[in-house]
Scaffold this motif. Structure first.
Motif, mmCIF file in Angstrom:
data_model
loop_
_atom_site.group_PDB
_atom_site.id
_atom_site.type_symbol
_atom_site.label_atom_id
_atom_site.label_comp_id
_atom_site.label_asym_id
_atom_site.label_seq_id
_atom_site.Cartn_x
_atom_site.Cartn_y
_atom_site.Cartn_z
ATOM 1 N N HIS A 76 73.919 -50.722 104.554
ATOM 2 C CA HIS A 76 72.546 -50.360 104.897
ATOM 3 C C HIS A 76 71.545 -51.416 104.447
ATOM 4 C CE1 HIS A 76 73.694 -46.455 106.311
ATOM 5 N NE2 HIS A 76 74.217 -46.100 105.145
ATOM 6 N N HIS A 77 71.980 -52.248 103.504
ATOM 7 C CA HIS A 77 71.008 -53.151 102.879
ATOM 8 C C HIS A 77 71.445 -54.596 102.988
ATOM 9 C CE1 HIS A 77 69.273 -49.526 101.268
ATOM 10 N NE2 HIS A 77 70.454 -49.186 100.799
ATOM 11 N N ARG A 78 71.712 -55.027 104.199
ATOM 12 C CA ARG A 78 72.245 -56.370 104.372
ATOM 13 C C ARG A 78 71.262 -57.440 103.925
ATOM 14 N NH1 ARG A 78 74.785 -53.743 109.254
ATOM 15 N NH2 ARG A 78 72.663 -53.473 109.914
ATOM 16 N N GLU A 79 70.013 -57.257 104.273
ATOM 17 C CA GLU A 79 69.031 -58.292 103.908
ATOM 18 C C GLU A 79 68.872 -58.366 102.402
ATOM 19 O OE1 GLU A 79 68.056 -60.456 106.006
ATOM 20 O OE2 GLU A 79 69.175 -59.343 107.551
ATOM 21 N N GLU A 80 68.764 -57.173 101.770
ATOM 22 C CA GLU A 80 68.616 -57.152 100.312
ATOM 23 C C GLU A 80 69.824 -57.821 99.647
ATOM 24 O OE1 GLU A 80 68.036 -54.664 102.387
ATOM 25 O OE2 GLU A 80 67.013 -52.983 101.419
ATOM 26 N N ALA A 81 71.004 -57.525 100.204
ATOM 27 C CA ALA A 81 72.208 -58.084 99.594
ATOM 28 C C ALA A 81 72.106 -59.601 99.558
ATOM 29 C CB ALA A 81 73.446 -57.647 100.375
ATOM 30 N N ARG A 82 71.665 -60.186 100.676
ATOM 31 C CA ARG A 82 71.582 -61.634 100.726
ATOM 32 C C ARG A 82 70.547 -62.165 99.752
ATOM 33 N NH1 ARG A 82 72.074 -62.978 107.174
ATOM 34 N NH2 ARG A 82 74.345 -62.921 107.267
ATOM 35 N N GLU A 83 69.499 -61.366 99.566
ATOM 36 C CA GLU A 83 68.440 -61.874 98.684
ATOM 37 C C GLU A 83 68.746 -61.614 97.221
ATOM 38 O OE1 GLU A 83 64.908 -60.054 100.164
ATOM 39 O OE2 GLU A 83 65.150 -61.070 102.102
ATOM 40 N N GLU A 84 69.253 -60.409 96.953
ATOM 41 C CA GLU A 84 69.357 -60.009 95.552
ATOM 42 C C GLU A 84 70.650 -60.437 94.877
ATOM 43 O OE1 GLU A 84 67.753 -56.459 94.420
ATOM 44 O OE2 GLU A 84 66.019 -56.797 95.725
ATOM 45 N N ILE A 85 71.660 -60.740 95.665
ATOM 46 C CA ILE A 85 72.900 -61.200 95.039
ATOM 47 C C ILE A 85 73.130 -62.651 95.426
ATOM 48 C CG2 ILE A 85 75.351 -60.711 94.704
ATOM 49 C CD1 ILE A 85 74.827 -57.915 95.779
ATOM 50 N N PRO A 86 72.573 -63.571 94.689
ATOM 51 C CA PRO A 86 72.753 -64.985 95.033
ATOM 52 C C PRO A 86 74.196 -65.413 94.793
ATOM 53 C CG PRO A 86 71.631 -64.769 92.929
ATOM 54 C CD PRO A 86 71.822 -63.385 93.444
ATOM 55 N N LEU A 87 74.679 -66.276 95.643
ATOM 56 C CA LEU A 87 76.029 -66.793 95.442
ATOM 57 C C LEU A 87 75.998 -67.892 94.386
ATOM 58 C CD1 LEU A 87 77.201 -66.888 99.145
ATOM 59 C CD2 LEU A 87 77.767 -65.206 97.393
#
Lengths: 332, 738, 340
Positions: free
Chosen positions: B336-347
């Motif tokens: 549900h939170h694809r955008e947040e995932a990309r922003e909040e979990i930096p690689l």
């Protein structure tokens, strides 16, 4: 030293130890080895002063020599295959044994092989249909068979099949009137006489063989290589024989040869019940007649046969199962 | 490669233009649907692509593999639809095939490689017989088929005759696995399904096999479905990747998207949890918790209990696996939170991490070069002095009739000092003698030559009356084993297992006192509630928990050195970092030294760099290079270290198109008869005549900390004037210049 | 605390030596736990298996018979205490019928039950305990001890059991049931010892044994705590097999009249029935059958008992039956083993 040399060198050592044990045991027996013979000789009218000389002639042992001398004499006798003369039968012990040994080996080998084959077949089918009614019935039957000693089968068979219904003879290895030789009549008689002892000896062992095979097969059926073989499209027949059966039976192989040796001793009771003229039968009659030379001869020969069986088991295991190098064949 | 996914305009959800397999709503259930071990999975597999499927153990990934061949183990029920497209346009409904059709379909069209090669071959049949019977049952011409099998084996760097005539147990694990791959390809199938085909092997062999697979794939136009728990491993090979979590796909897309731009929190956390050489150490983080069992799958999004971004929506509603990025329509994620995932979990690797790459190296190098603080002339904690361990090998059947017994030189003249509170990683392939050497150092293996000293006392000559007593030494040197399952007695409860060391260290302590000590330590190693765990048997613990108990057991002895023998390789990837962190924390709390054995440079690096220690690279019973992790990774001096460096998977996308391995032979030579001169010369890419004749010593480097055993360190050595060996390169180009 | 002197590291004291009352166990707790682990759980496990339950019931019957004899609750056998060759189940004073000399068959069977049970126990205990000692010591110690023990047991394995027993029986005339049990299994231990040895050899290499060695645990303690529990199921099954062998051998040898005897027992009864006309007429069939059933029943009970024996020592069964939680990993294992 490599394994085979070591293993082979151990045979004479074991036999020597057995001879020594035999020699010692004979002296533990009530009255010692010569009392009986002496009484018998005197009864036959041999003058007392000649008795010792006669004993020496018959048994290769000087009764009045020191123990170590007697031991060496006994050893020398065994090495030259001279086991003395039977007191009760009046024949050389070697002759008696030569006559008796084939019957015992015939009985043991036939029944053990039969037992193994039948047990393996039943166990394999049980494993294939694990949990079926067939499986449950035969598991119960196997457990029950393990609880019945072979001599009870022998007695039951004798009672019904020989005495009550007269389908089989009650004893001996062949009918009295039949000449031994390569005739059909003789073979038929031999088979007829051997049926009950072999049957009694076979049935008792089927139970544990089947349970063993069932357990092994179920384990192998769960192996990944069986699944891979199935995916490769191999026929059920090939998977059953080359994959499941072979890998389930191999671990039982050494057990089989050891069992032959073990059962060699077990025939004593059966041969006595069926008056079957094998080693065990002569062992017991020698015992009852206080015929020590014959008794010790039988004991010695049974032991040597067993030693050879174990030796073959040890040596061949490495060739039969590619995973095991012969030195590891301790798994029994 | 065939998947030109970005240009795809087809309606297929995966953007696959020429699917060879279409899987629709595939589910596998047990117990009349109560237990679902694969749920409603739909995916297309493109012709001639390599699809990597990544998941933790127990996530249902093996079930997916079996489903492709309609070979779900009984009594499982497979539902849904699996359509196979032949090259000529025919379609096959796999689940509708009759038994005989299925028998032909398997192995001729789709074949499979399992994890355990040893258990995939009939142990009482020669390897060649497996090939022949397969050809016969599928009505192929046996001699042609065998010729093809030989070709395959040769392509896999095996000697065909030797392998075909051997029994499975006579081959090494790597050879067996390659022979199994050849067997799976002997009918020239279109699709190869590989279920953890390399998991049991060490890293170098894994990478070599993957490299060979890559070649086979292009040569024989294969479609490969590669299933693994090891994300970076498959990343080097795959065109597309799918992440499976709790019996469903969490994310699927082109490899570069998944690695560099993943949108599912699980994928991103998994990437961050993977030890690799590029990520700055501080940012590697474990994923809390464990994957769910099939009986209690969480409601809503399956990952929500472990997800940092979980909201009420996640708890209630199961997110569909759908595409979301119009630039990459073939990238699908169930979140549900694809955008947040990309922003909040930096690689923590790749471009963002580049800046870290060299920055910490200096500080580490500087501390390492000054070395451990030595207190005067105190002898080191442990000193190995020219240690040799030679075993007599049990011989094969034929040799047994004569000749002297063969001697395996497991460890051959190794010297090493370990200081108090030191940390040393022994790194090498299986069979290099690292475990034997480790066990020799802690007194579990008696050396056949040389000596091991503990604080100046030869440990095999210690007795009750020497300055340092035998009992003291025994208690001071402890071990944590590779397989946590085998390291705990299955018949004793945790409290009994942990009481044992206390009986030695505190013989007079009462039972309750003992219990409370165990209780507190269990809490310390993260096993809560400790009371509950104390009463359990080992089989009631997970792999990670068992390893914590083993660690606690070693620590209760108050040891001065602990040997951790591949102690994390049996633990799930997402937990490895956590266990390593725990070990490192406890090392400083308990003031012990650590000897860490591994075949994986990235694990060794994590350990050595965090613990400020050294890595010793072993090859065929010798140490060939030793130094700080930083130097070994960025400035390896021995060609073998270079090889191990190559073998360590990287998540750097630029670096990903795997090059050929910088070795000439895939297999390790027989340690019974090690090569003359430099032992590595048979595989070394830059070996020359001199290497075959002379044995290099382990010598200190002129311009960097550590030691290496290679002639190339000496600019005046005869090496430079001698001829390259057959197959070796004249120039240094084969060695990547980092 | 006085015992703390040897723990030098101070950090450890602070970090994990915090007292926690929840870990305390009272004496009563311990007693309860002991009861639970050694009495309650084994009984529950044994009873949960149909075969073992049946075995326990059968063996209970034999123990009851032994008790009846010991407390003198049934008449002693003597000649002419009843009509001759009375068939079974006709006269309820003599439920199993009588012999041709008017001896109550039930009395005969009951009378020799304690003797047989003692002999069986002695045979089983002697053979298995010797085998366990020999097998574990030679397997765990290895080296010269192993070579010596292996040679001796090889020698004993090479001697066929029954013939040796026959010769020994004549030399020693064992009439005491315990001595008889030992003589009958005089070389039974050898083969069993060898197979225990090979099991111990593989357990010795197990990581947890190595861990115990690393801690400096003494060899006897390792054998008792780490090695023995893992071979216990095997040992128990073989105890039963040795006991079975003792029954079969003794009855067989009594039957053919080789063993010396003073009183009656099952084998002697069988011998009498056999040689005094039991074979020729169906009227005496029960005389043959009753001792046979007694023998088979005892062996059957023992084997049934052994069938569920391995479960008692299996911690997995233990935790499952007492309803404790199983780990996630266990579930995984069941699915993965189910896979192939």
């Amino acid at each position: 030293m490599n394994y085979y040399l070591r293993r082979t060198a151990r045979i004479p050592l074991t036999v020597l130890a057995v001879i020594t044990l035999t020699f010692g045991l004979i002296r533990l027996l009530p009255g010692g080895p010569f009392t009986q013979l002496r009484i018998q000789l005197i009864r036959q009218g041999v003058p007392v002063e000649q008795v010792n000389a006669r004993i020496e002639a018959l048994q290769n042992i000087r009764p009045d020599a020191p123990l170590w001398q007697q031991y060496l004499d006994y050893l020398a006798g065994v090495v030259t295959l001279d086991l003395g003369e039977s007191i009760s039968l009046g024949q050389p012990v070697m002759d008696v044994i030569a006559r008796a040994l084939p019957w015992t080996v015939f009985l043991v080998v036939t029944s053990t092989v039969l037992m193994f084959v039948i047990g393996v077949l039943i166990g394999a089918v049980q494993a294939y249909w694990e949990g079926s009614r067939f499986d449950k019935t035969f598991s119960g039957a196997s457990i029950f068979l393990m609880a019945v000693p072979s001599f009870i089968f022998a007695v039951v068979f004798l009672f019904f099949l020989a005495y009550q219904w007269s389908l089989f003879p009650t004893g001996f290895a062949s009918a009295r009137g039949v000449e031994s030789g390569f005739t059909f009549e003789y073979f038929a008689s031999v088979v007829h006489h051997a049926t009950l002892p072999i049957l009694a000896f076979t049935i008792g062992g089927i139970g544990s063989t089947a349970l063993n095979m069932r357990g092994n097969s179920i384990q192998v059926l769960g192996e990944e290589y069986v699944e891979v073989a199935r995916l490769r499209g191999l026929s059920d027949g090939r998977i059953a024989t080359r994959y499941v059966a072979q890998n389930a039976i191999l671990p039982m192989y050494t057990g089989l040869l050891l069992l032959i040796g073990f059962r060699l001793g077990g025939t004593v009771v059966l041969e006595e019940i069926f008056s079957y003229p094998g080693l065990g039968y002569y062992l017991i009659s020698a015992l009852e007649a206080n015929d020590y030379p014959l008794m010790m001869g039988c004991f010695l020969v049974i032991t040597v046969t067993l030693v050879v069986a174990v030796y073959i088991a040890d040596l061949t295991y490495g060739f039969i199962d590619p995973r095991i190098s012969a030195g590891d064949a301790d798994g029994y | 490669m065939a998947t030109d996914s970005t240009q795809s305009t087809t309606t297929a959800s995966d953007g696959v233009s020429d699917p060879i397999l279409e899987i629709r709503n595939a589910s596998v259930s047990y117990n009349d649907g109560e237990t679902r071990v694969l749920e409603d999975v739909s995916v297309d597999i493109d012709r001639r692509e390599v699809l990597g499927i990544v998941g933790e153990s127990g996530s249902g990934k093996s079930m997916f593999a079996s489903a492709l061949l309609d070979a779900v183990p009984d009594p499982g029920r497979l539902t849904g639809q699996i359509t196979y497209h032949r090259e000529n346009g025919d379609t096959v409904d796999v689940l509708e095939l009759s038994d005989e059709e299925l028998r032909q379909f398997r192995w001729e069209e789709i074949s499979m490689v399992f994890q355990g090669a040893m258990s995939s071959f009939n142990p009482t049949m020669e390897v060649g017989a497996h090939f022949k019977e397969t050809l016969k049952t599928h009505d192929r011409n046996v001699s042609e088929g065998m010729a093809f099998a030989r070709e395959l084996l040769e392509n896999l760097y095996l000697e065909p005759e030797r392998v075909l005539n051997a029994y499975p147990h006579e081959l090494s694990g790597g050879m067996q696995q390659r022979a199994l791959i050849a067997l799976s390809m002997v009918l020239n199938p279109e699709v190869l399904v590989m279920d953890e085909p390399t998991a049991a092997l060490d890293l170098l062999m894994q990478r070599s096999i993957l490299r060979l697979l890559d070649n086979l794939q292009s040569e024989y136009d294969l479609t490969i479905v590669f299933i693994t728990h090891d994300l970076p491993l498959v990343a080097a090979l795959a065109d597309r990747m799918a992440i499976i979590y709790a019996f469903q796909f969490a994310e699927i897309g082109p490899r570069d998207e998944i690695i560099g731009n993943s949108a599912h929190p699980y994928t991103r956390k998994l990437l961050n949890a993977t030890p690799n050489l590029d990520a700055p150490l501080e940012e590697m983080q474990p994923i809390e918790g464990e994957g769910p069992a099939p009986v209690n799958v969480p409601s809503g999004c399956r990952f929500h209990p472990r997800c940092p971004l979980a909201t009420e929506e996640c708890r209630v509603e199961d997110p569909p696996l759908e595409s979301f990025d119009r630039h990459y329509p073939d990238h699908r994620a169930a979140c549900h939170h694809r955008e947040e995932a990309r922003e909040e979990i930096p690689l923590n690797f790749g471009e963002g991490a580049q800046q870290f790459d060299h920055q910490p190296s200096e500080s580490v190098a500087s501390t390492a070069s000054t070395g451990r603080p030595r207190t005067g002339d105190e002898p080191p904690l442990l000193r190995a002095d020219d240690v040799e361990v030679h075993f007599e090998q049990s011989q094969g059947l034929l040799e047994r009739f004569g000749g002297p017994p063969e001697v395996v030189r497991a460890v051959d003249g190794v010297s090493l000092d370990i200081q108090e509170q030191d940390l040393v990683c022994l790194l090498g392939e299986s069979g290099c003698g690292k475990t034997t050497f480790g066990k020799t150092l802690i007194g579990l293996q008696k050396p056949t030559g040389g000596a091991v000293e503990y604080r100046g006392q030869d440990i095999w000559e210690a007795s009750g009356s020497t300055d340092v007593t035998r009992d003291e030494i025994r208690a001071a040197l402890q071990i944590i084993h590779q397989d946590p399952g085998a390291a705990l007695n299955p018949n004793r409860r945790i409290v009994d297992i942990l009481s044992e060391p206390l009986r030695h260290t505190h013989p007079n302590v009462g039972r309750n006192e003992r219990r409370s000590r165990i209780h507190s330590l269990l809490e310390r190693v993260g096993m809560n509630p400790a009371d509950d765990f104390m009463g359990r048997y080992p089989h009631q613990l997970s792999g990670g928990e068992k390893q914590r108990v083993a660690l606690a057991r070693a620590l209760l002895m108050n040891p001065n050195a602990i040997l951790a023998d591949e102690a994390i390789s049996a633990v799930d990837v997402s937990l490895r970092i956590e266990i390593m962190d725990l070990m490192l924390e406890l090392q400083s709390e308990f003031d012990t030294s650590f000897l860490f054995i591994s075949h994986d440079l990235s694990n060794a690096r994590y350990f050595a760099e965090h613990g400020d220690g050294r890595i010793a690279v072993m090859y065929l019973g010798e140490i060939v290079e030793i130094g700080t992790a930083e130097r070994l990774i960025h400035d390896p001096r021995h060609p073998y270290t270079e090889v191990l460096r190559w073998a360590t998977p990287s998540l750097d996308l630029d670096d990903m198109e795997a090059s050929d391995p910088p070795i000439r032979e895939v297999d390790v030579p027989d340690p019974v008869d090690p090569p003359s001169g430099c032992r590595f010369h048979t595989r070394c890419p830059v070996a020359r005549e001199a290497c075959r004749e002379e044995h290099p010593d382990l010598e200190g480097l002129d311009d960097a900390p550590g030691k290496a055993a290679c002639f190339r360190e000496d600019p005046n050595h005869a090496y430079w004037d001698s001829e390259p060996l057959e197959g070796a390169e004249e120039s240094d180009d084969v060695l990547a210049d980092d | 605390m006085a015992t703390e002197t040897d723990s030098q590291s101070s950090s450890e004291e602070i970090d994990w030596r915090s007292e926690s009352s929840s870990a305390e166990m009272t004496r009563r707790d311990r007693a309860e736990e002991f009861y639970r682990r050694w009495v309650y759980e084994p009984v529950v496990i044994a009873w949960s298996d149909v075969r073992t339950r049946l075995g326990i019931l059968i063996l209970g019957g034999y123990l009851l018979m032994a008790a009846v004899d010991v407390f003198g609750l049934w008449r002693n056998p003597s000649t002419n205490q009843a009509p001759q060759l009375l068939p079974p189940f006709e006269n309820w004073s003599f439920p199993l019928g009588t012999t041709n000399s008017g001896v109550d068959l039930l009395a005969l069977i009951i009378d020799s039950t304690p003797f047989i049970l003692l002999m069986v126990l002695a045979g089983g205990v002697w053979a298995t305990s010797l085998a366990v000692v020999v097998g574990t010591v030679s397997g765990y110690k290895g080296g010269r001890v192993d070579t010596a023990i292996t040679s001796v047991s090889d020698f004993f394995m090479a001697i066929p059991g029954l013939p040796l027993v026959i010769v020994l029986a004549i030399a020693l005339s064992p009439e005491n049931p315990i001595l008889l049990g030992v003589v009958l299994t005089i070389n039974y231990w050898a083969g069993l010892g060898r197979s225990i040895r090979s099991q111990v050899l593989s357990i010795r290499e197990a990581s947890y044994v190595e861990a115990s060695r690393t801690m400096g645990t003494s060899t006897p303690r390792i054998i008792v705590k780490d090695v023995l529990p893992n071979i216990m199921p095997y040992v128990m099954v073989n105890f039963v097999l040795a006991a079975r062998y003792t029954i079969f051998a003794s009855v067989g040898l009594y039957f053919i009249g080789v063993l010396p005897y003073t009183g009656q027992n099952w084998g002697v009864t069988l011998n009498n029935a056999y040689y005094q006309g039991g074979l020729f007429t169906t009227e005496a069939l029960h005389w043959l059958l009753v001792p046979m059933i007694a023998i088979v029943g005892l062996a059957f009970g023992l084997i049934l008992l052994s069938q569920g024996m391995d479960r008692i020592f299996n911690p997995r069964v233990r935790t499952r039956l007492s309803g404790e939680s199983e780990s996630v990993e266990e579930d995984e294992n069941t699915t993965t083993t189910g896979m192939f």
